[in-house]
Design a protein around this motif. Structure first.
Motif, PDB file in Angstrom:
ATOM      1  N   VAL A   1       9.742   8.401 -11.766  1.00  0.00           N
ATOM      2  CA  VAL A   1       8.432   8.875 -12.228  1.00  0.00           C
ATOM      3  C   VAL A   1       8.026   8.120 -13.483  1.00  0.00           C
ATOM      4  O   VAL A   1       6.897   7.619 -13.596  1.00  0.00           O
ATOM      5  N   GLU A   2       8.940   8.023 -14.436  1.00  0.00           N
ATOM      6  CA  GLU A   2       8.636   7.372 -15.719  1.00  0.00           C
ATOM      7  C   GLU A   2       8.205   5.918 -15.531  1.00  0.00           C
ATOM      8  O   GLU A   2       7.196   5.486 -16.101  1.00  0.00           O
ATOM      9  N   GLU A   3       8.955   5.169 -14.725  1.00  0.00           N
ATOM     10  CA  GLU A   3       8.629   3.757 -14.520  1.00  0.00           C
ATOM     11  C   GLU A   3       7.337   3.590 -13.735  1.00  0.00           C
ATOM     12  O   GLU A   3       6.569   2.655 -13.979  1.00  0.00           O
ATOM     13  N   ALA A   4       7.074   4.504 -12.801  1.00  0.00           N
ATOM     14  CA  ALA A   4       5.842   4.428 -12.024  1.00  0.00           C
ATOM     15  C   ALA A   4       4.626   4.680 -12.920  1.00  0.00           C
ATOM     16  O   ALA A   4       3.628   3.951 -12.853  1.00  0.00           O
ATOM     17  N   VAL A   5       4.701   5.700 -13.762  1.00  0.00           N
ATOM     18  CA  VAL A   5       3.594   6.000 -14.672  1.00  0.00           C
ATOM     19  C   VAL A   5       3.321   4.806 -15.581  1.00  0.00           C
ATOM     20  O   VAL A   5       2.162   4.391 -15.772  1.00  0.00           O
ATOM     21  N   GLU A   6       4.386   4.224 -16.130  1.00  0.00           N
ATOM     22  CA  GLU A   6       4.223   3.060 -17.013  1.00  0.00           C
ATOM     23  C   GLU A   6       3.598   1.885 -16.261  1.00  0.00           C
ATOM     24  O   GLU A   6       2.716   1.199 -16.786  1.00  0.00           O
ATOM     25  N   TRP A   7       4.044   1.641 -15.025  1.00  0.00           N
ATOM     26  CA  TRP A   7       3.516   0.506 -14.255  1.00  0.00           C
ATOM     27  C   TRP A   7       2.034   0.696 -13.977  1.00  0.00           C
ATOM     28  O   TRP A   7       1.239  -0.236 -14.142  1.00  0.00           O
ATOM     29  N   PHE A   8       1.623   1.889 -13.562  1.00  0.00           N
ATOM     30  CA  PHE A   8       0.219   2.134 -13.247  1.00  0.00           C
ATOM     31  C   PHE A   8      -0.664   2.073 -14.495  1.00  0.00           C
ATOM     32  O   PHE A   8      -1.853   1.755 -14.399  1.00  0.00           O
ATOM     33  N   GLN A   9      -0.096   2.378 -15.646  1.00  0.00           N
ATOM     34  CA  GLN A   9      -0.866   2.275 -16.888  1.00  0.00           C
ATOM     35  C   GLN A   9      -1.142   0.824 -17.279  1.00  0.00           C
ATOM     36  O   GLN A   9      -2.136   0.538 -17.943  1.00  0.00           O
ATOM     37  N   LEU A  10      -0.269  -0.087 -16.822  1.00  0.00           N
ATOM     38  CA  LEU A  10      -0.360  -1.492 -17.242  1.00  0.00           C
ATOM     39  C   LEU A  10      -0.911  -2.418 -16.165  1.00  0.00           C
ATOM     40  O   LEU A  10      -1.193  -3.585 -16.444  1.00  0.00           O
ATOM     41  N   ASN A  11      -1.060  -1.919 -14.934  1.00  0.00           N
ATOM     42  CA  ASN A  11      -1.464  -2.775 -13.826  1.00  0.00           C
ATOM     43  C   ASN A  11      -2.633  -2.170 -13.059  1.00  0.00           C
ATOM     44  O   ASN A  11      -2.867  -0.963 -13.101  1.00  0.00           O
ATOM     45  N   THR A  12      -3.349  -3.048 -12.345  1.00  0.00           N
ATOM     46  CA  THR A  12      -4.429  -2.563 -11.487  1.00  0.00           C
ATOM     47  C   THR A  12      -3.830  -1.883 -10.257  1.00  0.00           C
ATOM     48  O   THR A  12      -2.702  -2.183  -9.844  1.00  0.00           O
ATOM     49  N   LEU A  13      -4.572  -0.977  -9.675  1.00  0.00           N
ATOM     50  CA  LEU A  13      -4.085  -0.241  -8.520  1.00  0.00           C
ATOM     51  C   LEU A  13      -3.875  -1.179  -7.330  1.00  0.00           C
ATOM     52  O   LEU A  13      -4.656  -2.113  -7.123  1.00  0.00           O
ATOM     53  N   PRO A  14      -2.833  -0.928  -6.549  1.00  0.00           N
ATOM     54  CA  PRO A  14      -2.633  -1.714  -5.325  1.00  0.00           C
ATOM     55  C   PRO A  14      -3.580  -1.234  -4.234  1.00  0.00           C
ATOM     56  O   PRO A  14      -4.365  -0.291  -4.429  1.00  0.00           O
ATOM     57  N   ASP A  15      -3.480  -1.856  -3.081  1.00  0.00           N
ATOM     58  CA  ASP A  15      -4.270  -1.403  -1.938  1.00  0.00           C
ATOM     59  C   ASP A  15      -3.612  -0.201  -1.258  1.00  0.00           C
ATOM     60  O   ASP A  15      -4.300   0.650  -0.694  1.00  0.00           O
ATOM     61  N   LEU A  16      -2.281  -0.149  -1.308  1.00  0.00           N
ATOM     62  CA  LEU A  16      -1.553   0.904  -0.610  1.00  0.00           C
ATOM     63  C   LEU A  16      -0.238   1.200  -1.331  1.00  0.00           C
ATOM     64  O   LEU A  16       0.430   0.284  -1.815  1.00  0.00           O
ATOM     65  N   ILE A  17       0.124   2.491  -1.396  1.00  0.00           N
ATOM     66  CA  ILE A  17       1.375   2.924  -2.016  1.00  0.00           C
ATOM     67  C   ILE A  17       2.245   3.599  -0.960  1.00  0.00           C
ATOM     68  O   ILE A  17       1.770   4.447  -0.198  1.00  0.00           O
ATOM     69  N   PHE A  18       3.532   3.223  -0.931  1.00  0.00           N
ATOM     70  CA  PHE A  18       4.538   3.973  -0.178  1.00  0.00           C
ATOM     71  C   PHE A  18       5.367   4.729  -1.213  1.00  0.00           C
ATOM     72  O   PHE A  18       5.920   4.119  -2.138  1.00  0.00           O
ATOM     73  N   CYS A  19       5.472   6.033  -1.060  1.00  0.00           N
ATOM     74  CA  CYS A  19       6.057   6.830  -2.140  1.00  0.00           C
ATOM     75  C   CYS A  19       7.024   7.887  -1.614  1.00  0.00           C
ATOM     76  O   CYS A  19       6.643   8.747  -0.798  1.00  0.00           O
ATOM     77  N   ASP A  20       8.276   7.833  -2.089  1.00  0.00           N
ATOM     78  CA  ASP A  20       9.218   8.916  -1.830  1.00  0.00           C
ATOM     79  C   ASP A  20       8.799  10.109  -2.681  1.00  0.00           C
ATOM     80  O   ASP A  20       8.106   9.952  -3.696  1.00  0.00           O
ATOM     81  N   ILE A  21       9.222  11.299  -2.304  1.00  0.00           N
ATOM     82  CA  ILE A  21       8.825  12.493  -3.060  1.00  0.00           C
ATOM     83  C   ILE A  21       9.851  12.845  -4.127  1.00  0.00           C
ATOM     84  O   ILE A  21       9.516  13.073  -5.285  1.00  0.00           O
TER      85      ILE A  21
END
Length: 255
Positions: A36-56
């Motif tokens: 969760v922590e690394e994902a939040v940081e990545w999305f704060q610093l990068n533009t959104l992708p076209d598609l996300i595959f995400c484990d829960i």
């Protein structure tokens, strides 16, 4: 198509990447985000992708926490070992929900569904779906966890919660012990497991042990109102239920 994979199991992430690139060789794969922590940081610093595959379930919590902290408007395909979060998944831009181990045919079907939605205005379709889900089941309550994905050698296999004799915490690591004496490391705390498993079947005996009712072979009185347990298979010795939990433990066993 730029793709982000949010997944804490290395083998599962690698398998997913291989299948995506096999069927969409032009896909741009961003670095895998394992928490969760690394994902939040990545999305704060990068533009959104076209598609996300995400484990829960990730190493540091539930992935829905990412979407509470960051506004995500791109499509998401959830991949998970159990199905109790289906409705929440579709309430955060999910276009599909795949159970692990992910089957190649199901993955291809999900990608095609994403591509069809893109052609038909994804945001409008998702708003309609969310409204339908909220109307259909505003009181949704997830069911209990029924299985775990565990590493066995170089592969990943599914273990039913019914086959788990007990969960044991040792030096910060939690092990799942099966009735046939299998021993697997899992990325959950006992606190998380206690919340997710059926309390009629599993009991938190102490800080180290969460035990299946069928794994309790023997119960003996112990000092100061405590109870000493004999656990199968090959249960750790000197497992004790505290005096404060002894009464509820007896009720749980119907003693």
């Amino acid at each position: 198509m730029k793709v982000v994979i949010i997944e804490d199991e290395k083998l599962a992430a690698e398998s997913l990447q291989e299948m995506i690139l096999k069927h969409r060789p032009g896909a741009e794969m961003a670095p895998v985000l394992p928490s969760v922590e690394e994902a939040v940081e990545w999305f704060q610093l990068n533009t959104l992708p076209d598609l996300i595959f995400c484990d829960i379930h990730l190493s540091d919590g539930i992935s829905f926490e990412i979407f509470r902290q960051i506004t995500i408007k791109c499509p998401i395909i959830f991949t998970t070992a159990y199905n109790q979060y289906a409705i929440q998944a579709f309430q955060v831009n999910s276009v599909d929900y795949l159970l692990k181990p992910v089957k190649e045919a199901e993955l291809v079907k999900a990608i095609r569904k994403y591509e069809d939605l893109q052609k038909n205005n994804f945001q409008d379709e998702m708003e309609n779906l969310k409204h339908m889900l909220q109307t259909a089941d505003s009181s949704f309550n997830p069911s209990r966890k029924t299985r775990f994905m565990v590493k066995s050698g170089q592969s990943i296999k599914s273990v039913s919660s019914e086959d788990a004799a007990y969960f044991l915490a040792e030096e910060g690591v939690v092990f799942l012990i099966t009735f046939d004496n299998g021993r697997f490391i899992i990325n959950y705390t006992l606190e998380q497991l206690e919340e997710q498993l059926d309390p009629a079947i599993f009991f938190r005996a102490n800080r180290q042990l969460l035990v299946h009712i069928k794994a309790v072979n023997q119960v003996k009185p112990y000092f100061k109102g405590r109870l000493q347990l004999q656990i199968a298979p090959n249960g750790p010795e000197d497992q004790v239920v505290s005096s404060s939990k002894a009464s509820s433990f007896k009720q749980w066993l119907d003693m």
